[in-house]
Write an enzyme that holds these catalytic residues in place. Structure first.
Site, PDB file in Angstrom:
ATOM      1  N   HIS A 204       0.831  -1.216   0.000  1.00  0.00           N
ATOM      2  CA  HIS A 204       0.000   0.000   0.000  1.00  0.00           C
ATOM      3  C   HIS A 204       0.864   1.263   0.000  1.00  0.00           C
ATOM      4  O   HIS A 204       0.429   2.311   0.463  1.00  0.00           O
ATOM      5  CB  HIS A 204      -0.944   0.037   1.209  1.00  0.00           C
TER       6      HIS A 204
ATOM      7  N   SER B  49      16.324  22.052 -15.745  1.00  0.00           N
ATOM      8  CA  SER B  49      15.144  22.862 -16.043  1.00  0.00           C
ATOM      9  C   SER B  49      15.592  24.125 -16.755  1.00  0.00           C
ATOM     10  O   SER B  49      16.621  24.712 -16.410  1.00  0.00           O
ATOM     11  CB  SER B  49      14.421  23.217 -14.750  1.00  0.00           C
TER      12      SER B  49
ATOM     13  N   LYS C 162      17.160  22.500 -10.542  1.00  0.00           N
ATOM     14  CA  LYS C 162      16.498  21.227 -10.830  1.00  0.00           C
ATOM     15  C   LYS C 162      17.394  20.203 -11.506  1.00  0.00           C
ATOM     16  O   LYS C 162      18.212  20.513 -12.352  1.00  0.00           O
ATOM     17  CB  LYS C 162      15.282  21.448 -11.760  1.00  0.00           C
TER      18      LYS C 162
ATOM     19  N   GLU D  36      10.840   8.848 -16.703  1.00  0.00           N
ATOM     20  CA  GLU D  36       9.474   9.252 -17.015  1.00  0.00           C
ATOM     21  C   GLU D  36       9.088   8.776 -18.414  1.00  0.00           C
ATOM     22  O   GLU D  36       7.962   8.343 -18.660  1.00  0.00           O
ATOM     23  CB  GLU D  36       9.334  10.766 -16.879  1.00  0.00           C
TER      24      GLU D  36
END
Ligand code: ARG
Length: 492
Positions: free
Chosen positions: A165, A286, A292, A299
């Site tokens: 979970h 970024s 960043k 992804e």
């Protein structure tokens, strides 16, 4: 040499009964060359096997057989060297090959299509191409498994929380966790190897639908092309594409696994988890936020499961309600398969980089084993081993957790007196049993996370890879042997 010149008048494999010339707009819409040009080498092999069998049976004149064989072998050499590039303007790869042979050999080329149809021809070439592509993907999966296994061997003493979970559940070894993905990948490889058997069937000799009108030796064709079997039914053979659906479905299974793993690594590399980080060489920055560092590669892996779903749905949609036998709808099979394979190769390549390069933060993993009473089950199991029924032991373990929570300490830091106030069964060894190491050692069953079991699992994984590698070697040598036989059968 390059056949890049556009044909002045489009070469057509048909047209005798047509009085009206084709509408060029329709011709452009019908063309499949942009997609099926990838079949070039496979269609050349298929054609060579076909003319060989026609020649050997005396169905075509010896001179035409010899000329066509030479022409096809020459084209194969050029194709493999990258020098034969079909230009636009042909209906499909089959027209391109026949047109090229016609321009080079003249009349003799006209014998090639004896006793076959593009319906059995295209699916023969496609099956050959798929076999090759499956082999290459299984090779990539094997490399990824190999890398994962090597990384797992380096971290056999690293522990972290196992999650259910997405909540901290019980301590496990990192190697055990990684082996979970190893076995997922292994099932993906196994599914592809299994699907391969159903791709490995020769349809040539089925003609357009009813079977070839000439006594072609189909088993000989299969031998020359390296197919394990020949198709049982000419109608099924020309209209069947469920082998594509099956392969694309196996690929989607792979992509689903990789998407789960990628998502987990995205999570693990956040500052919140901090279990791993990616080397800077694999991250992106970024354009706005100077601080960043982003895991874009992971992804994109995660997204490939969505990309791979497209072809699966496409194929199901194309096949639904299609009558037996060939219909042009089936032409959509090749673009669908190409999308799926591209997604698979992308995802495995990216995961390979990440798996090889990721940095493990064992200290953060160890820290996450604190504060959540992850070994509470050990307290209950301890009591069960001393004769307390599990449900009662579970209740008493709950009291121990409460006591530790009140004392603001770990289960292994709680004084023995406190344990003994809850149950007289507790002895001093409970304090070792409830450490993360104690909990891990206690999961001593096959498939469990105890160090000895994980060591055995690493061996089992290595053995599974040997089996998969043997399959790869076999498939590779079978194909090479078939191609050698085919070339040896060329006259002259
Ligand atoms: N481009 C076609 C395909 O991929 C080749 C077969 C064409 N056959 C036909 N009867 N028009 O399916």
């Amino acid at each position: 040499m390059s056949e890049s010149a556009k044909p002045a008048t489009p070469y057509r494999m048909w047209g005798g009964r047509f009085v009206a010339p084709p509408d060029p707009r329709a011709t452009a819409l019908l063309a499949s060359l942009p997609v099926d040009r990838t079949l070039l080498r496979w269609d050349l092999l298929g054609s060579l096997a076909h003319i060989t069998v026609l020649g050997e049976a005396g169905i075509v004149p010896a001179g035409a057989w010899a000329d066509l064989s030479r022409g096809l072998v020459q084209m194969l050499k050029e194709a493999d060297a990258g020098g034969l590039v079909p230009s636009d303007g042909y209906e499909d790869i089959h027209s391109f090959i026949e047109a090229t042979l016609t321009s080079r050999l003249g009349q003799a080329a006209g014998w090639l299509h004896t006793g076959r149809s593009r319906n059995d021809q295209v699916v023969t070439a496609f099956r050959l191409a798929l076999k090759d592509r499956i082999r290459r993907v299984v090779e990539k999966i094997t490399d990824l498994q190999q890398t994962l296994l090597a990384r797992a061997r380096q971290v056999t003493d690293v522990a972290l929380p196992g999650y259910t979970h997405l909540q901290r559940a019980q301590p496990v070894l990192l190697a055990h966790h990684w082996l979970a993905y190893f076995w997922m990948l292994h099932r993906d490889g196994a599914r592809l190897r299994d699907a391969f058997r159903r791709v490995d069937v020769l349809p040539l000799g089925s003609g357009a639908i009813a079977g070839s009108g000439f006594p072609v030796d189909r088993r000989r064709q299969a031998t020359l092309l390296g197919f394990g079997q020949i198709s049982e039914n000419s109608i099924d053979a020309t209209g069947d594409r469920d082998f594509v659906f099956e392969v694309v479905s196996a690929i989607e299974g792979l992509l689903l696994h990789l998407s789960r793993w990628a998502e987990e690594m995205v999570l693990w590399s956040t500052r919140e988890f901090g279990f791993i980080s990616l080397p800077q060489t694999l991250m992106t920055g970024s354009s706005l936020m100077p601080q960043k560092q982003n895991p874009d590669l992971l992804e994109l892996v995660r997204a490939q499961a969505g990309v791979g779903l497209g072809p699966l749905v496409t194929l199901a949609g194309v096949l639904k309600g299609l009558p037996a036998g060939y219909s042009r709808d089936l032409q959509e099979d090749k673009a669908a398969a190409a999308t799926a394979f591209r997604a698979a190769e992308f995802a495995v390549d990216a995961m390979m980089l990440v798996t090889g390069g990721l940095i493990v933060h064992a200290d953060r993993m160890a820290a996450a084993l604190h504060g959540g009473f992850l070994t509470a089950t050990e307290v209950a199991d301890y009591l069960v081993r001393r004769g307390v029924p599990f449900r009662e032991a579970h209740r008493l373990a709950g009291r121990v957790v409460l006591a530790a929570e009140e004392a603001g300490c770990e289960l292994w830091e709680l004084p023995l007196e406190t344990y003994r106030k809850i149950s007289a069964q507790f002895e001093t060894d409970v304090l070792q049993a409830v450490t993360p190491q104690g909990a891990i050692a206690a999961k001593d069953v096959p498939g469990g996370t105890a160090p000895g079991r994980v060591a055995a699992a690493l061996e089992a994984a290595a053995t599974a890879l040997i089996v998969q590698q043997a399959w790869l070697d076999q498939v590779t040598s079978d194909q090479a042997a078939a191609e050698a036989r085919l070339l040896a059968a060329v006259p002259g």
